[in-house]
Design an enzyme around this catalytic site. Structure first.
Site, short mmCIF file in Angstrom:
data_model
loop_
_atom_site.label_atom_id
_atom_site.label_comp_id
_atom_site.label_asym_id
_atom_site.label_seq_id
_atom_site.Cartn_x
_atom_site.Cartn_y
_atom_site.Cartn_z
N ASN A 55 0.86 -1.19 0.00
CA ASN A 55 0.00 0.00 0.00
C ASN A 55 0.89 1.23 0.00
O ASN A 55 1.38 1.67 1.04
CB ASN A 55 -0.92 -0.01 1.23
CG ASN A 55 -1.93 -1.13 1.16
OD1 ASN A 55 -2.90 -1.05 0.41
ND2 ASN A 55 -1.70 -2.19 1.94
N GLU A 56 1.13 1.75 -1.19
CA GLU A 56 2.05 2.86 -1.38
C GLU A 56 1.40 4.19 -0.96
O GLU A 56 0.19 4.26 -0.71
CB GLU A 56 2.46 2.94 -2.86
CG GLU A 56 3.14 1.69 -3.39
CD GLU A 56 4.58 1.54 -2.91
OE1 GLU A 56 4.97 2.23 -1.94
OE2 GLU A 56 5.31 0.73 -3.50
#
Length: 647
Positions: A172-173
């Site tokens: 989850n950037e």
């Protein structure tokens, strides 16, 4: 003073109670990653046992990467030595690269099998890892089904996480939504850079991945995020003390009511209670903390140490220090003298001089100095100026190259050297055949494929030749260059074997042979591949054995730890600093240039894309600037060392 990472003393940092005004997530600091991993593995094992007694299942959310590997190692140990069963355990992995075949050396399926699943009695049907081999049009439905499987299992009981430099959890950037679910994502450039070494080049890193979402992670009943090393310290500070924001996805964990961050001292080093404890509560002042506080205040106010006032100390939470010591002037003078005494142009000690206030002893002279270099270039990169000074001042300098460094050589370098040998020995039919075999192998080689033993040997010889060239340039006798080629390293891949008795014995034997008066070793523990950390632990183990055996020479030996390839010591920690003038700085760079296979573009640059000579020069000059800003003499550059007290 640096203590061994193998020790297990209780942390001296303020408790969570004292630090709540800054920390928004419960954070437990362990002395080292081994101790922390044992703590996490025990919590997981305890839950498994509790559920087994009541006939219930445990659902674990698992992570990959270097951070959890020791946890998995302990779980395997619990299974084999204590009978811990995993038959009631269901697992869901966080993520997988896309596209990715499960049998690829880069796949998380293979990672989990090698580190955990192949060594325990978990049921295959209870293992769930995102499938990176799907067709793209099938991914959406697959991700929705993955979410349903988690729900059907009753939700995740314990979710294990690492954290990326961007603050990502799973994949989850930055920019990920608080309510995001399992999905296909595009990887951030920083994340790809961090993975580049594992894939033998940025161009080989997949651009996408399948990951559990932030919302999926937050639905877990219990979350444990782990982080090790100085390289994670800044992002840990942001996640623990910073505001919740999408640009640092780990801050979303502040919403969770049962989330703990488990970190080692290095990863915790930027937290307020560690870096500036006087801002948290009243401190128990000692010389080390006073020095750290005065240096911090000097930098904060951009004032030289001797210019700090009582008001400056009072304004920044150090009024009780003034009350204890008496005045800013007295504190300033103490710290100024401490700093001044770290500076010496004589790393082997100055003969016929008063050494009572110098970091190194004057006797004996000349000394026998042994420099341990984890890779074949760390000696000149990290302490090349000091090495040159030791040689210039007449000491007997030995260099022990602990590993071959063979995986850091580009394939084209092998071809270049072989072509030279082939043209030189045109009548050597055996050589001609080997050249053809090597070229054929390299032509068909896939990214990350392990080199043949012959190619590994050739790459090691290339680096050995470069190290010898650097030794000759620096004036180190070739017979004083010791190529250990420690067994733990010789896998042909980024992943190494655990160090063993063979590594320790080899190091012990070398120490007994040379009997040095001083040892220099790499304390550069932010090396992203862990080789520096392993090499240092091996040295510590060998030294421990020598101390127990009461070796006659060991009591008179000093051990100095250097840094420079990946990070630098904090000024407050430095106990010996060696000034480097412009001419010696150029000599140091010339020595680094002898390592031609690492020139222009290193195989494993880590998160710093500059060449190693550029990093070294910048860090050495930055250290000199910091000393100058504190009111010390102005030097071109400086190399810093911390003494390791092993007795």
């Amino acid at each position: 003073m640096i203590t061994s990472p193998l020790a297990s003393e209780t942390s001296s940092f303020p408790t969570d109670e004292e630090s709540r005004k800054f920390e928004r997530i419960r954070t437990k600091i362990h002395e080292n990653s081994d101790e922390a991993s044992f703590y996490v593995a025990n919590e997981i094992a305890d839950l498994i046992r509790q559920r087994q007694k009541s006939g219930k299942k445990v659902v674990l959310g698992l992570a990959t990467g270097s951070t959890p590997t020791k946890v998995y190692e302990y779980l395997v140990k619990f299974h084999k030595e204590e009978g811990l069963s995993f038959k009631n355990v269901i697992t869901f992995n966080l993520d997988e690269y896309f596209p990715m075949q499960p049998d690829s050396i880069h796949s998380y399926v293979r990672f989990m099998e090698e580190h955990l699943f192949d060594h325990i009695d978990i049921r295959k049907e209870n293992i769930h890892i995102p499938d990176g081999s799907l067709e793209k049009e099938d991914v959406r439905d697959y991700c929705q089904a993955y979410e349903q499987k988690i729900l059907k299992a009753g939700g995740i009981d314990i979710q294990v996480l690492g954290i990326g430099r961007t603050g990502h959890i799973g994949f989850n950037e930055p920019g990920s939504s608080l309510v995001s679910k399992t999905r296909l994502v595009r990887l951030d450039r920083v994340t790809k850079l961090d993975a580049a070494s594992d894939f033998f080049g940025l161009e080989n890193v997949p651009a996408r991945a399948i990951t559990m979402g932030v919302g999926t992670i937050l639905s877990a009943k219990r979350i444990i995020l782990m982080a090790w090393g100085e390289g994670k310290s800044e992002v840990i500070k942001k996640a623990v003390e910073g505001p919740i924001k999408e640009s640092v996805p780990a801050t979303f964990l502040q919403h969770h009511q049962n989330c703990d961050f488990i970190v080692d001292e290095a990863a915790a080093s930027a937290l307020t209670r560690v870096s500036t404890p006087w801002l948290v509560s009243e401190c128990q002042w000692n010389d080390t903390l006073i020095k750290k506080a005065a240096i911090w205040l000097s930098g904060k106010l951009d004032k030289a140490i001797l210019k700090l006032t009582n008001e400056d100390y009072n304004e920044y939470g150090m009024g009780n220090l003034i009350a204890e010591i008496g005045s800013a002037e007295h504190i300033n003078l103490i710290v100024f003298n401490q700093l001044q005494r770290t500076i010496t142009g004589w790393p082997g000690g100055k003969p016929n001089a008063d050494d009572s206030k110098r970091p190194e002893r004057k006797d004996p002279y000349p000394k026998t100095s042994l420099i341990f270099s984890p890779h074949p270039d760390d000696d000149v990169i990290s302490m090349g100026g000091t090495l040159l000074r030791l040689v210039d001042q007449g000491h007997e300098v030995h260099v022990a190259y602990q590993t071959s460094g063979n995986i850091a050589v580009f394939d084209d370098e092998v071809i270049r050297f072989l072509d030279f040998a082939r043209d030189l020995q045109k009548d050597d039919k055996v050589l001609q055949k080997q050249v053809l075999e090597v070229r054929d192998f390299l032509d068909k080689k896939t990214p990350g494929q392990v080199d043949s033993p012959l190619i590994q040997q050739l790459k090691g010889l290339i680096r050995k030749g470069e190290a010898l060239a650097a030794c000759r340039y620096c004036g180190v006798a070739e017979e004083n260059a010791h190529f250990q080629n420690l067994p733990f390293y010789e896998t042909g891949t980024v992943k190494k074997k655990p160090y063993s008795e063979a590594d320790i014995q080899q190091t012990y034997d070398l120490l007994q042979k040379i009997k040095p008066h001083q040892i220099f070793a790499a304390g550069d523990l932010s090396d992203p591949h862990g080789t520096h950390r392993v090499c240092l632990n091996i040295i510590y183990r060998a030294l421990d054995r020598l101390v127990k055996e009461k070796a006659s020479w060991i009591k008179d030996c000093y051990v100095w730890l250097y840094r420079g390839a990946w990070q630098e010591w904090d000024i407050a920690d430095m106990e010996m600093t060696i000034p480097i003038g412009p001419a010696d700085m150029q000599r140091k760079k010339n020595a680094i240039f002898k390592h031609q296979s690492q020139k222009d573009s290193a195989m494993f640059p880590g998160n710093d894309q500059r060449e190693f000579w550029q990093r070294a020069e910048q860090r050495n000059k930055e250290t000199a600037k910091k000393y100058n800003a504190l009111g010390m003499a102005e030097y071109e550059a400086m190399e810093g060392f911390v003494r390791y007290h092993f007795m």
